[in-house]
Write an enzyme that holds these catalytic residues in place. Structure first.
Site, PDB file in Angstrom:
ATOM      1  N   SER A   1      -0.765   5.007  -0.880  1.00 31.44           N
ATOM      2  CA  SER A   1       0.417   4.217  -1.306  1.00 31.44           C
ATOM      3  C   SER A   1       0.110   2.970  -1.541  1.00 31.44           C
ATOM      4  O   SER A   1       0.626   2.274  -2.475  1.00 31.44           O
ATOM      5  CB  SER A   1       1.781   4.498  -0.748  1.00 31.44           C
TER       6      SER A   1
ATOM      7  N   ASP B   1       9.712  -2.326   0.757  1.00 22.94           N
ATOM      8  CA  ASP B   1      10.531  -1.537   1.518  1.00 22.94           C
ATOM      9  C   ASP B   1       9.802  -1.437   2.999  1.00 22.94           C
ATOM     10  O   ASP B   1       9.080  -2.261   3.388  1.00 22.94           O
ATOM     11  CB  ASP B   1      10.452  -0.108   0.872  1.00 22.94           C
TER      12      ASP B   1
ATOM     13  N   HIS C   1       5.954  -0.965   2.581  1.00 26.33           N
ATOM     14  CA  HIS C   1       4.999  -1.584   1.464  1.00 26.33           C
ATOM     15  C   HIS C   1       5.299  -2.988   1.143  1.00 26.33           C
ATOM     16  O   HIS C   1       6.459  -3.430   1.086  1.00 26.33           O
ATOM     17  CB  HIS C   1       5.120  -0.466   0.484  1.00 26.33           C
TER      18      HIS C   1
END
Ligand code: NAG
Ligand code: NAG
Length: 351
Positions: free
Chosen positions: A36, A326, A329
Site C-alpha cells: 500500500s 489513516d 499510512h
C-alpha cells in the site's frame, strides 16, 4: 582573445558532456512493485477487504478523486516519476481505464496488504509478490507489441524499478499470527524475507532490469495503529517494531552491496525512509506538522480502509497538518517529504 576562445571552448565541452550524461542517464519509465505504500489502485480490481477507492481517500488528489491510493493525495512513486520528468501520477496496471500506451512510461503492479512472504498476501487475499512479477512479464510482452522489440528492450533496461514492501510481513503477519512466529525467530524471519527480496531482484535482472531501488522499512512502531495497540505503555512508539525495521534495513543494505558486486551492469540502491520519517515524527513542527501520534482520518487511532469513511465526523479538515492520513499510512505531504529525501540520497544516481 585567446583566453575568451579557450573559455568558450571549455564551456562548449562542458555543455556537450552534460548533454551526453543527461541523455545516457535518462529514465524512460518508472515501474513499481510493492504494497500500500506504493499501490496506485490495483486492489480496486480484486476481491479483498483492503480498499481505499472511496472518500475521503484521495480528497487532495487531482479532482479530489479517490483512486485506491492509501492517502489523501499522491504517493511516493508519483512524486518520483515527476522528479524524473515523467508523468505526475503512475497508473495501476489492473485499472481498465489505462492501456499499454499509458503504461509505457510508468506502471504500478503493487497491491496493498502484500509482503515478501506468500503467507502475508494470503491474510487479506491480495496480490502476492510473485504474481506482481507475472503481471510484469505480461507487461513486457505488451510493451514489445506496442513499441517493437528494440525500443521496448531499451525501456526495460533503462527504466527505474521501485520496490516498496515488508511492513505487512511484520505487522499483519509475524507479530500477530502464529504461523511464522512459531516457525522463525525475528532474525530468522528477516533473513527469510531478505532471501525472497534477493530472489526477486535476481529475477528482475534476468528479465532485463538494471536500475533498481529497494525500499527500506519505515519506523513501523510509530504508525498510529501500533501506538494505539501499545496503550499499556502510554501509546508510545513500539521500540520492538522499530528495532526490527532498523535491523531489517541493515540486512537490505548488505543485500544491495552483494547484488551490485555479483550482477554485472546492475545498479541497486537502498531507498531508506526510516531516518527522515523518524525525524518528522520526533520534530513535526520543523516540517510544518502539528499532529504525529494520531492520523487525520476519523479518530486517527485505528481506522483505515473501510473504517476510514466519509461520514466520520472526526476526520480532520487540513491533512497537511498531520504526518499520517489513516492509522497506517502517511499523508500526501509526508509522502512528498520522504520522496524528496530518497531522491536526493538514493535515486539521484539515476537522474
Ligand atoms: C474509469 O472509467 C469509468 C467508466 O468510463 C469512469 O466511470 C471512471 O470514473 C474512470 N475512473 C478513473 C479513475 O478515471
Ligand atoms: C510463493 O508462491 C509461489 C507460487 O506458488 C511459489 O512459486 C514460490 O516459491 C513461493 N515463495 C516462497 C518463498 O515460498
Amino acid at each position: 582573445m585567446g583566453l575568451t576562445m579557450y573559455t568558450s571552448l571549455l564551456i562548449l565541452t562542458q555543455f556537450l558532456v552534460t548533454l551526453v550524461l543527461t541523455s545516457a542517464g535518462k529514465v524512460p519509465a518508472v515501474i513499481v512493485f510493492g504494497d500500500s505504500s506504493v499501490d496506485a489502485g490495483n486492489n480496486n480490481q480484486i476481491s479483498t477487504v483492503l480498499k481505499s477507492d472511496f472518500e475521503p481517500y484521495g480528497r487532495d488528489f487531482v479532482g479530489g478523486k479517490p483512486t485506491g491510493r492509501f492517502s489523501n493525495g499522491r504517493i511516493p512513486p508519483d512524486f518520483i516519476s515527476q522528479a524524473f520528468g515523467l508523468k505526475p501520477t503512475i497508473p495501476a496496471y489492473l485499472d481498465p481505464n489505462y492501456s499499454i500506451k499509458d503504461f509505457a512510461t510508468g506502471v504500478c503492479f503493487a497491491s496493498a496488504g502484500t509482503g515478501y512472504d506468500n503467507a502475508t498476501s494470503d491474510v487479506l487475499s491480495v496480490i502476492p509478490l510473485w504474481r506482481e512479477l507475472e503481471y510484469y512479464k505480461e507487461y513486457q510482452k505488451k510493451l514489445r507489441a506496442y513499441l517493437g522489440t528494440q525500443k521496448a528492450n531499451e525501456v526495460i533496461s533503462e527504466a527505474l524499478y521501485l520496490m516498496s514492501l515488508g511492513t505487512n510481513d511484520f505487522l499483519e503477519n509475524y507479530y500477530i499470527l502464529p504461523r511464522r512466529s512459531s516457525q522463525y525467530s525475528i532474525k530468522q524471519y528477516q533473513d527469510f524475507l531478505g532471501g525472497i527480496a534477493e530472489d526477486f531482484i535476481r529475477q528482475l535482472y534476468s528479465l532485463g532490469a538494471r536500475k533498481i531501488s529497494l525500499g527500506g522499512l519505515p519506523p513501523m512502531g510509530c504508525l498510529p495503529l501500533e501506538r494505539t495497540m501499545n496503550f499499556f505503555s502510554g501509546s508510545q512508539c513500539r521500540d520492538e517494531y522499530n528495532n526490527a525495521a532498523k535491523e531489517f534495513n541493515g540486512k537490505l543494505k548488505g543485500l544491495v552491496v552483494k547484488l551490485n558486486r555479483e550482477l554485472k551492469g546492475i545498479k541497486v540502491v537502498l531507498s531508506n525512509p526510516y531516518d527522515i520519517l523518524m525525524q518528522i515524527i520526533q520534530k513535526p513542527s520543523l516540517f510544518g506538522f502539528d499532529v504525529t501520534a494520531v492520523a487525520c482520518c476519523a479518530t486517527g487511532t485505528i481506522e483505515m480502509g473501510y473504517t476510514c469513511d466519509r461520514y466520520n465526523p472526526f476526520t480532520c479538515t487540513d491533512a497537511s497538518k498531520y504526518v499520517f492520513w489513516d492509522s497506517f499510512h502517511p499523508t500526501e505531504k509526508t509522502n512528498s517529504l520522504i520522496s524528496a529525501h530518497v531522491i536526493k540520497h538514493a535515486l539521484a544516481v539515476f537522474l
